[in-house]
Design an enzyme around this catalytic site. Structure first.
Site, PDB file in Angstrom:
ATOM      1  N   LYS A   1       0.977  -1.196  -0.289  1.00  0.00           N
ATOM      2  CA  LYS A   1       0.022  -0.080  -0.154  1.00  0.00           C
ATOM      3  C   LYS A   1       0.942   1.512  -0.064  1.00  0.00           C
ATOM      4  O   LYS A   1       1.926   1.191   0.413  1.00  0.00           O
ATOM      5  CB  LYS A   1      -0.850   0.062   1.215  1.00  0.00           C
ATOM      6  CG  LYS A   1      -2.062   0.707   1.143  1.00  0.00           C
ATOM      7  CD  LYS A   1      -3.269  -0.092   0.261  1.00  0.00           C
ATOM      8  CE  LYS A   1      -4.481   0.785   0.152  1.00  0.00           C
ATOM      9  NZ  LYS A   1      -5.548  -0.210  -0.166  1.00  0.00           N
TER      10      LYS A   1
HETATM   11  P1  NAD Z   1     -12.841   7.820  -2.791  1.00  0.00           P
HETATM   12  O1  NAD Z   1     -11.649   8.928  -2.592  1.00  0.00           O
HETATM   13  O2  NAD Z   1     -13.040   7.876  -4.207  1.00  0.00           O
HETATM   14  O3  NAD Z   1     -14.065   8.065  -1.897  1.00  0.00           O
HETATM   15  C1  NAD Z   1     -14.010   8.287  -0.720  1.00  0.00           C
HETATM   16  C2  NAD Z   1     -15.227   8.811  -0.045  1.00  0.00           C
HETATM   17  O4  NAD Z   1     -15.221   8.984   1.306  1.00  0.00           O
HETATM   18  C3  NAD Z   1     -15.684  10.366  -0.438  1.00  0.00           C
HETATM   19  O5  NAD Z   1     -17.001  10.413  -0.787  1.00  0.00           O
HETATM   20  C4  NAD Z   1     -15.113  11.219   0.720  1.00  0.00           C
HETATM   21  O6  NAD Z   1     -15.714  12.337   0.761  1.00  0.00           O
HETATM   22  C5  NAD Z   1     -15.642  10.338   1.755  1.00  0.00           C
HETATM   23  N1  NAD Z   1     -14.784  10.464   2.953  1.00  0.00           N
HETATM   24  C6  NAD Z   1     -13.561  11.004   3.390  1.00  0.00           C
HETATM   25  N2  NAD Z   1     -13.330  11.218   4.755  1.00  0.00           N
HETATM   26  C7  NAD Z   1     -14.751  10.928   5.192  1.00  0.00           C
HETATM   27  C8  NAD Z   1     -15.117  10.830   6.572  1.00  0.00           C
HETATM   28  N3  NAD Z   1     -14.225  11.208   7.552  1.00  0.00           N
HETATM   29  N4  NAD Z   1     -16.303  10.587   6.808  1.00  0.00           N
HETATM   30  C9  NAD Z   1     -17.247  10.253   5.788  1.00  0.00           C
HETATM   31  N5  NAD Z   1     -16.836  10.116   4.542  1.00  0.00           N
HETATM   32  C10 NAD Z   1     -15.597  10.447   4.323  1.00  0.00           C
HETATM   33  O7  NAD Z   1     -12.027   6.523  -2.045  1.00  0.00           O
HETATM   34  P2  NAD Z   1     -12.653   5.258  -2.438  1.00  0.00           P
HETATM   35  O8  NAD Z   1     -11.562   4.661  -3.622  1.00  0.00           O
HETATM   36  O9  NAD Z   1     -13.999   4.921  -2.837  1.00  0.00           O
HETATM   37  O10 NAD Z   1     -12.190   4.244  -1.227  1.00  0.00           O
HETATM   38  C11 NAD Z   1     -13.047   4.179  -0.357  1.00  0.00           C
HETATM   39  C12 NAD Z   1     -12.734   2.894   0.842  1.00  0.00           C
HETATM   40  O11 NAD Z   1     -12.771   1.764  -0.004  1.00  0.00           O
HETATM   41  C13 NAD Z   1     -11.257   3.075   1.328  1.00  0.00           C
HETATM   42  O12 NAD Z   1     -11.206   2.464   2.594  1.00  0.00           O
HETATM   43  C14 NAD Z   1     -10.507   2.315   0.271  1.00  0.00           C
HETATM   44  O13 NAD Z   1      -9.092   1.566   0.909  1.00  0.00           O
HETATM   45  C15 NAD Z   1     -11.570   1.086   0.146  1.00  0.00           C
HETATM   46  N6  NAD Z   1     -11.180   0.325  -1.188  1.00  0.00           N
HETATM   47  C16 NAD Z   1     -11.194   1.032  -2.286  1.00  0.00           C
HETATM   48  C17 NAD Z   1     -10.692   0.416  -3.422  1.00  0.00           C
HETATM   49  C18 NAD Z   1     -10.857   0.873  -4.917  1.00  0.00           C
HETATM   50  O14 NAD Z   1     -10.668   0.401  -5.968  1.00  0.00           O
HETATM   51  N7  NAD Z   1     -10.794   2.298  -4.957  1.00  0.00           N
HETATM   52  C19 NAD Z   1     -10.700  -0.977  -3.505  1.00  0.00           C
HETATM   53  C20 NAD Z   1     -10.863  -1.660  -2.126  1.00  0.00           C
HETATM   54  C21 NAD Z   1     -10.869  -1.172  -0.872  1.00  0.00           C
END
Ligand code: NAD
Length: 422
Positions: free
Chosen positions: A111
């Protein structure tokens, strides 16, 4: 066993270690192999000077942690967030190791993270920081060493700049170094939707096992970014009602159902949900404890804690985010026994599966249709679900521990068979 003498020490790293210990006890790993499997293999800390638009130079700090390289090149996203720590990145790298192993990908786990609030940067500053981070980690990554991807706070454009930086460095187009790219740069059809689509696939499948129909399903989602919004759309298309969404500014709650297309259009124009009138404003904390069938944390880790676990009013907790449930909260939810948990390493594995497909397509220079991508994705998700369910029955443990047992066993086995060098 607490890893006290480690630079990774932090609540979230400890959370990952505690989860590991429960699974390692079940597997009966001998102490040497156990420690070797648990500890991150290596990390790099980079300091990045970036010229800001006002001419000043600002220094940013970033990390890349490679937890496991024994089962293939490491794989894992890059996070841009103001609260990133080395310990958090190490925990996320550890979870990537178990996730890749659980679903049968030929990868280790890694990561990356940069301490920055990307919303504070102009597009040109964001581009300079993205390129500089890639430049700094180039000696440690590569299509056969470690393949990054997007995570919280990074998107296709950021990944495109990083791919360009790497390709310029090696002197030729080399898209296999990173996944989650724009389609025009060797990205895979379906990668943008993959994580949320996979989260929705598990939810639908487990709800069907519980004989709960789409019309009877209400959904609340914390985090309306890549994962949260794609999961929302997939569940809405299935016939479920999404009654709560949120982002870093707060949430929107509407028990009659939120117009998702309007919410997405609003969030894209205003860069947040503040002022969206499709429901009542609600805080992130309150949103988590509203009644619903499925609660999906899809933002940050450690949001389901000992303070709110007893108050959750959902039938299913589907962990779109990594590490959203603390160890204390997990124990409370297990004791309650009335909430089905789909643990992160299983629930959000669709993202890394399609990242793997993207990498394969890049290495072969042969690109698949979206139908082929989703067909192969659903098959891998079904296989992972079946093996987790079987392992849960075999050991009489929680679904989370069963998923971790499967993931950890393969990594430990590979390390044992490779032996120690020298
Ligand atoms: P992203 O940046 O596209 O979206 C994140 C969202 O969370 C946004 O709407 C943001 O405003 C919101 N956010 C940020 N801080 C916050 C808070 N304190 N309270 C509430 N909402 C908050 O990110 P993503 O890619 O959707 O990732 C989200 C989660 O999914 C993370 O934990 C990431 O590790 C996990 N994840 C992502 C992927 C991927 O392919 N992108 C894969 C597996 C897991």
């Amino acid at each position: 066993m607490a890893l006290t003498h480690t630079i990774y020490q932090s609540p979230v790293f400890q959370q990952a270690c505690n989860q590991f210990d429960i699974a390692a006890d079940i597997l009966g790993l001998e102490p040497g192999l156990r420690e070797r499997t648990k500890r991150p293999r290596r990390c790099v800390v980079v300091s990045m000077p970036v010229r800001m638009d006002n001419g000043q130079i600002e220094i940013f700090e970033g990390y890349r942690v490679q937890h496991n390289l024994s089962t293939g090149p490491a794989k894992g996203g890059i996070r841009f967030h103001e609260d990133v720590t080395l310990g958090e990145v190490a925990a996320l790298a550890m979870w990537m190791s178990w996730k890749c192993s659980l679903v049968g990908l030929p990868y280790g786990g890694a990561k990356g993270g940069v301490i920055v609030n990307a919303r504070d940067l102009s597009p040109t500053e964001l581009e300079r920081l993205s390129r500089r981070y890639m430049q700094e980690i180039i000696p440690f990554i590569g299509p056969n060493i470690d393949i990054p991807a997007p995570d919280l706070g990074t998107n296709e454009q950021v990944i495109g700049w990083m791919m360009d930086t790497y390709s310029t460095h090696v002197g030729h187009f080399d898209p296999g170094v990173i996944t989650g790219k724009p389609i025009a740069l060797g990205g895979s059809l379906g990668r943008r939707e993959a994580t949320g689509e996979g989260v929705a696939w598990f939810i639908k499948s487990y709800l069907q096992d519980m004989a709960i129909t789409p019309e009877k399903t209400t959904v609340i989602i914390q985090g309306f970014g890549n994962v949260g919004s794609e999961a929302a759309l997939a569940l809405y298309d299935w016939g479920a009602e999404v009654i709560g969404i949120s982002d870093f500014t707060g949430g929107i709650h509407n028990p009659k159902g939120i117009d998702l297309k309007a919410a997405l259009a609003y969030a894209s124009t205003h860069k947040s949900l503040i002022g969206f009138t499709g429901g009542d404003a609600i805080t992130n904390e309150e949103l988590l404890v509203q009644p619903c069938t499925v609660l999906i944390p899809a933002a940050l880790e450690r949001v389901i804690t000992k303070d709110n676990a007893a108050n959750l009013k959902c039938r299913m907790l589907a962990e779109g985010a990594n590490g959203p449930t603390t160890n204390d909260a997990d124990a409370i939810l297990t004791a309650r026994g009335d909430i089905e948990i789909i643990p992160d390493v299983l629930c959000n594995s669709g993202g890394v599966i399609v990242s793997y497909f993207e990498w394969l397509q890049n290495l072969q220079n042969y690109y698949w249709t979206k139908g082929e991508v989703f067909d192969k994705l659903y098959r891998m998700l079904a296989k992972a679900k079946a093996s987790v369910d079987e392992t849960q029955k075999k050991y009489g443990c929680s679904r989370r521990t069963a998923a971790l047992v499967l993931g950890i066993a393969r990594v430990a086995d590979a390390k044992a068979k490779r032996g120690l060098f020298p």
